[in-house]
Design an enzyme around this catalytic site. Structure first.
Site, PDB file in Angstrom:
ATOM      1  N   TYR A  19       0.831  -1.207   0.000  1.00  0.00           N
ATOM      2  CA  TYR A  19       0.000   0.000   0.000  1.00  0.00           C
ATOM      3  C   TYR A  19       0.870   1.263   0.000  1.00  0.00           C
ATOM      4  O   TYR A  19       0.614   2.221  -0.742  1.00  0.00           O
ATOM      5  CB  TYR A  19      -0.900  -0.049   1.230  1.00  0.00           C
ATOM      6  CG  TYR A  19      -1.948   1.027   1.344  1.00  0.00           C
ATOM      7  CD1 TYR A  19      -3.212   0.845   0.785  1.00  0.00           C
ATOM      8  CD2 TYR A  19      -1.698   2.199   2.044  1.00  0.00           C
ATOM      9  CE1 TYR A  19      -4.193   1.820   0.909  1.00  0.00           C
ATOM     10  CE2 TYR A  19      -2.665   3.181   2.176  1.00  0.00           C
ATOM     11  CZ  TYR A  19      -3.917   2.983   1.614  1.00  0.00           C
ATOM     12  OH  TYR A  19      -4.893   3.952   1.747  1.00  0.00           O
ATOM     13  N   LYS A  50       0.792   4.006  -2.950  1.00  0.00           N
ATOM     14  CA  LYS A  50       0.393   5.383  -2.637  1.00  0.00           C
ATOM     15  C   LYS A  50       1.544   6.352  -2.890  1.00  0.00           C
ATOM     16  O   LYS A  50       1.337   7.466  -3.371  1.00  0.00           O
ATOM     17  CB  LYS A  50      -0.108   5.489  -1.189  1.00  0.00           C
ATOM     18  CG  LYS A  50      -1.430   4.771  -0.943  1.00  0.00           C
ATOM     19  CD  LYS A  50      -2.563   5.403  -1.741  1.00  0.00           C
ATOM     20  CE  LYS A  50      -3.929   4.871  -1.349  1.00  0.00           C
ATOM     21  NZ  LYS A  50      -5.031   5.504  -2.110  1.00  0.00           N
TER      22      LYS A  50
HETATM   23  N1  CAA Z   1       6.486  -0.542  14.423  1.00  0.00           N
HETATM   24  C1  CAA Z   1       7.289  -1.486  14.918  1.00  0.00           C
HETATM   25  N2  CAA Z   1       6.856  -2.676  15.321  1.00  0.00           N
HETATM   26  C2  CAA Z   1       5.552  -2.935  15.191  1.00  0.00           C
HETATM   27  C3  CAA Z   1       4.645  -1.977  14.666  1.00  0.00           C
HETATM   28  C4  CAA Z   1       5.169  -0.747  14.290  1.00  0.00           C
HETATM   29  N3  CAA Z   1       4.392   0.239  13.791  1.00  0.00           N
HETATM   30  N4  CAA Z   1       3.422  -2.524  14.652  1.00  0.00           N
HETATM   31  C5  CAA Z   1       3.539  -3.765  15.146  1.00  0.00           C
HETATM   32  N5  CAA Z   1       4.816  -4.011  15.472  1.00  0.00           N
HETATM   33  C6  CAA Z   1       5.375  -5.222  16.063  1.00  0.00           C
HETATM   34  C7  CAA Z   1       4.481  -5.702  17.195  1.00  0.00           C
HETATM   35  O1  CAA Z   1       4.786  -5.017  18.376  1.00  0.00           O
HETATM   36  C8  CAA Z   1       4.796  -7.169  17.238  1.00  0.00           C
HETATM   37  O2  CAA Z   1       6.019  -7.350  17.917  1.00  0.00           O
HETATM   38  P1  CAA Z   1       6.160  -8.517  19.012  1.00  0.00           P
HETATM   39  O3  CAA Z   1       5.880  -9.776  18.246  1.00  0.00           O
HETATM   40  O4  CAA Z   1       7.562  -8.362  19.479  1.00  0.00           O
HETATM   41  O5  CAA Z   1       5.129  -8.219  20.049  1.00  0.00           O
HETATM   42  C9  CAA Z   1       5.068  -7.536  15.787  1.00  0.00           C
HETATM   43  O6  CAA Z   1       5.345  -6.299  15.144  1.00  0.00           O
HETATM   44  C10 CAA Z   1       3.875  -8.181  15.136  1.00  0.00           C
HETATM   45  O7  CAA Z   1       2.743  -7.316  15.271  1.00  0.00           O
HETATM   46  P2  CAA Z   1       1.277  -7.835  15.055  1.00  0.00           P
HETATM   47  O8  CAA Z   1       0.942  -8.806  16.161  1.00  0.00           O
HETATM   48  O9  CAA Z   1       0.349  -6.698  14.854  1.00  0.00           O
HETATM   49  O10 CAA Z   1       1.502  -8.692  13.712  1.00  0.00           O
HETATM   50  P3  CAA Z   1       0.476  -9.294  12.762  1.00  0.00           P
HETATM   51  O11 CAA Z   1       1.258 -10.061  11.760  1.00  0.00           O
HETATM   52  O12 CAA Z   1      -0.639  -9.940  13.480  1.00  0.00           O
HETATM   53  O13 CAA Z   1      -0.181  -7.994  12.066  1.00  0.00           O
HETATM   54  C11 CAA Z   1      -0.281  -6.057  10.765  1.00  0.00           C
HETATM   55  C12 CAA Z   1       0.633  -7.117  11.343  1.00  0.00           C
HETATM   56  C13 CAA Z   1      -1.283  -6.720   9.821  1.00  0.00           C
HETATM   57  C14 CAA Z   1       0.612  -5.138   9.961  1.00  0.00           C
HETATM   58  C15 CAA Z   1      -1.022  -5.298  11.874  1.00  0.00           C
HETATM   59  O14 CAA Z   1      -0.080  -4.804  12.793  1.00  0.00           O
HETATM   60  C16 CAA Z   1      -1.832  -4.146  11.337  1.00  0.00           C
HETATM   61  O15 CAA Z   1      -2.933  -4.331  10.832  1.00  0.00           O
HETATM   62  N6  CAA Z   1      -1.282  -2.926  11.455  1.00  0.00           N
HETATM   63  C17 CAA Z   1      -1.974  -1.718  10.963  1.00  0.00           C
HETATM   64  C18 CAA Z   1      -1.496  -1.377   9.603  1.00  0.00           C
HETATM   65  C19 CAA Z   1      -2.145  -0.081   9.208  1.00  0.00           C
HETATM   66  O16 CAA Z   1      -1.992   0.959   9.834  1.00  0.00           O
HETATM   67  N7  CAA Z   1      -2.875  -0.115   8.137  1.00  0.00           N
HETATM   68  C20 CAA Z   1      -3.561   1.077   7.683  1.00  0.00           C
HETATM   69  C21 CAA Z   1      -4.859   0.679   7.092  1.00  0.00           C
HETATM   70  S1  CAA Z   1      -5.881   2.087   6.783  1.00  0.00           S
HETATM   71  C22 CAA Z   1      -5.154   2.816   5.482  1.00  0.00           C
HETATM   72  O17 CAA Z   1      -4.256   2.327   4.893  1.00  0.00           O
HETATM   73  C23 CAA Z   1      -5.748   4.128   5.064  1.00  0.00           C
HETATM   74  C24 CAA Z   1      -4.741   5.153   4.967  1.00  0.00           C
HETATM   75  O18 CAA Z   1      -4.359   5.532   3.857  1.00  0.00           O
HETATM   76  C25 CAA Z   1      -4.244   5.822   6.170  1.00  0.00           C
END
Ligand code: CAA
Length: 240
Positions: free
Chosen positions: A147, A151
């Protein structure tokens, strides 16, 4: 005669708000949508705005649909490339298909819509193209290499095409929304979203109408000198 404006992904979320805002401005608005027939029907019933179903990531389908819109509604002078999808996941968990789906829809869709409409705008010496980028294309986002790349590509696409359109009265601009209260953002896990909202100086998600307002501004006659620019609307989350 009113200019015809096509808004991709226009029946829901930010696109829907953009359609309503452009309709209020006096444009003849057409919405595109990709899949949800029920939502599209309800949208047309409610707003009187016709909704055309086609996949903006499909080059041939987009060219054919834009020709149909030109025949049935009128030549297209305004394009808002809003259609976008997410397939979030860290790189190691992301499949090639998840990469490709996002690239072809979010970035390919901009190319396809521009290919379908730019020659006509050039001939008529007037056009407005507004591409919906994202804060995550400016700043990057964990779990979104697909994404963020698409973008970010939109922002480059905007600046390049702006140079090609400038002398023909065609402006090409982008809006980079932050986190807006839509189904797309609601799909982010609650605990992750809470942390994101905590970092927005304004202290809340944005409203779709707050993005639409920016599109109206860029699409207006008075926007003629604004081209190749990106308007960030993100509550102060990223100052770029
Ligand atoms: N920075 C650093 N580390 C991070 C982090 C970040 N921002 N986010 C998560 N982590 C770490 C977690 O702390 C975790 O570490 P530990 O295992 O040591 O605890 C590890 O990464 C795994 O995290 P998750 O359990 O969340 O992993 P997952 O595989 O289940 O999910 C993900 C990963 C799908 C990316 C999920 O974190 C997520 O959905 N994140 C949000 C992504 C996001 O912001 N998307 C925007 C959508 S809306 C949009 O896109 C519109 C727009 O234009 C703004």
């Amino acid at each position: 005669m009113a200019h015809v404006a096509v808004v991709t992904g226009g029946t829901r979320g930010i696109g829907r708000a953009i359609c309503l805002s452009l309709q209020r401005d006096g444009f003849t608005v057409v919405a595109n949508y990709g899949g949800n027939d029920d939502k599209a029907r309800a949208f047309t019933d409610e707003t009187g705005i016709p909704a055309y179903k086609f996949d903006v990531g499909d080059h041939e389908a987009t060219l054919a649909a834009c020709e149909k819109i030109a025949d049935e509604v009128g030549v297209i002078d305004v394009v808002v490339n809003n259609a976008g999808i997410t397939r979030d996941g860290t790189l190691l968990k992301m499949s090639y298909e998840e990469w490709d789906d996002v690239m072809r829809t979010n970035l390919g869709g901009c190319f396809n819509m521009a290919k379908a409409t730019f020659a006509g705008m050039k001939e008529r010496k007037w056009g407005r193209i507004v591409n919906i980028g994202s804060i995550n294309g400016q700043a990057g986002q964990y779990g979104q290499v697909n994404y963020a790349a698409a973008k970010s590509g939109i922002h480059g696409f905007t600046k390049a095409l702006a140079q090609e359109g400038a002398r023909y009265g065609i402006t090409v601009n982008a809006i980079a929304p932050g986190y807006i209260d839509t189904d797309m953002v609601a799909a982010v896990p609650e605990n992750v979203l809470e942390k994101i909202v905590a970092k927005i100086p304004v202290g809340r998600l944005g409203q779709a109408s707050e993005i639409a307002r920016g599109v109206s501004f860029l699409a207006s006659e008075e926007g003629a000198f604004i081209t190749g620019s990106t308007l960030s609307i993100n509550g102060g989350q990223h100052m770029y």
